[in-house]
Design an enzyme around this catalytic site. Structure first.
Site, PDB file in Angstrom:
ATOM      1  CB  SER A 125      28.603  76.242 -25.333  1.00 43.25           C
ATOM      2  OG  SER A 125      29.559  76.975 -26.057  1.00 43.25           O
ATOM      3  CE1 TYR A 150      28.227  71.836 -29.474  1.00 40.30           C
ATOM      4  CE2 TYR A 150      29.112  74.046 -29.774  1.00 40.30           C
ATOM      5  CZ  TYR A 150      28.893  72.945 -28.974  1.00 40.30           C
ATOM      6  OH  TYR A 150      29.316  72.958 -27.678  1.00 40.30           O
ATOM      7  CE  LYS A 154      26.148  71.842 -26.263  1.00 44.23           C
ATOM      8  NZ  LYS A 154      25.785  70.697 -25.426  1.00 44.23           N
TER       9      LYS A 154
END
Ligand code: UDP
Length: 335
Positions: A125, A150, A154
């Site tokens: 991301s 979150y 990544k």
């Protein structure tokens, strides 16, 4: 025929990628735990391509099931989408996110290596860049501290993969997605709405459909031309095709390093207000909106420099913002 495991293959980006894989002559086996999608997506993929992918309902948190899967199937590569992705939820449930996004990644990588499967595509991301110092963002931009569990998964995911490529024969490409939007032109697959949408386009679409009363625009005091925040919105089918290009690069040994990173966006920055106006224009639907405070954790602007992906992957976007918004609306109507 090469066979590819797609984890999370019934999800939003996963399902579009399965379609593109099948259209490109790959055989596909999907793993999905159906935590954020439904089994009907399998039939919908089949009705688009005419080919039913193999499917295993497995939760990757169950290590033994991952082992059994790799005993049962021989695959040539893995595209790993399976992960949770709600930023706010990750703040509430950090351990769930670390287990669901990180433990599972280690299980998949471990079994790949144990079974001599070395081609790996990872869903990363643009959040790894935080608010980049320079725009557009190149792959050389430094990564910034993650603002949510979150986002941390990544960054950590990329590190885990990079370390593994140094110690084993694993070859990996991490695709750093900007903002995926839109749906397949058939309106048979798209992003499934679960609860109140957190992302801009689903909220815009549901407001136009009368499901939501009013879109809240999070801040119009950003240092941008119209004061609203800027992102790089990419059609999900263009994004899906980037995975095929990346996979082919690994399969044909065209990679220049065993761990590579590519930005996958359009290269164009669009403001929240521009999105709303473009949506109203292509759909002739009114979107009620009000401006509210900025959302915690949001950055001012992010858009990709796609030069590297264009050159190295031989990939470029084909769809416009308007195409993507039109397809989102068509998908909403089909729901
Ligand atoms: N946004 C907004 N209202 C919403 C949802 C999002 O104004 O209901 C804004 C958000 O502040 C950001 C942009 O739209 O500037 C894109 O947000 P999204 O959550 O879709 O993606 P992000 O870039 O945050 O991952």
């Amino acid at each position: 025929m090469k066979k590819i495991l797609v984890t999370g293959g019934l999800g939003y980006i996963g399902s579009h990628t399965v379609v593109e894989l099948q259209n490109s002559g790959f055989e596909v086996v999907i793993i999905d735990n159906l935590s954020n999608t439904t089994i009907e997506v399998l039939d919908n993929i089949t009705s688009i391509t005419g080919i039913k992918p193999q499917f295993e309902q497995i939760d990757l948190k169950n290590k033994e099931d991952v082992q059994l899967f790799f005993k049962k199937y021989t695959v040539d590569g893995v595209i790993h989408f399976a992960a949770s992705k709600a930023v706010g939820e990750s703040v509430e449930l950090p351990l769930f996110y670390y287990e669901n996004n990180i433990s599972t990644l280690t299980y998949v990588l471990k079994e790949m290596i144990a079974n001599n499967v070395y081609n790996f595509i990872f869903s990363s991301s643009c959040t790894v860049y935080g608010q980049a110092d320079e725009l557009p963002i190149t792959e050389n931009a430094p990564t910034k501290p993650a603002k949510s569990p979150y986002a941390a998964t990544k960054k950590m995911g990329e590190l885990i993969i990079e370390d593994t490529t140094k110690a084993t024969e694993l070859k990996s490409i991490a695709l750093r997605y900007f903002n995926p939007i839109g749906a397949h032109k058939t309106a048979k697959i798209g992003e499934l709405p679960i609860g109140v949408p957190q992302n801009l386009i689903p909220y815009v679409v549901q407001t136009a459909a009368g499901i939501r009363e009013c879109l809240s625009i999070f801040g119009d005091d950003y240092p941008t031309p119209d004061g609203t925040a800027i992102r790089d919105y990419i059609h999900v089918v263009d994004l899906a095709k980037a995975h095929i290009a990346a996979l082919n690069r690994l399969i044909h040994n065209q990679n220049k390093a065993n761990c590579e990173f590519f930005n996958i966006g359009t290269g164009t920055g669009i403001s929240v207000l521009e999105v709303v106006k473009a949506f109203e224009k292509v759909t002739e639907k009114k979107v009620n909106f009000k401006v509210v405070d900025r959302r915690a954790g949001d950055i001012t602007a992010a858009y990709a420099d796609t030069t590297l992906a264009n050159k190295e992957l031989g990939w470029k976007t084909e769809f416009t913002l308007e195409d993507a918004l039109r397809s989102s609306w068509k998908w909403q109507e089909s729901l």
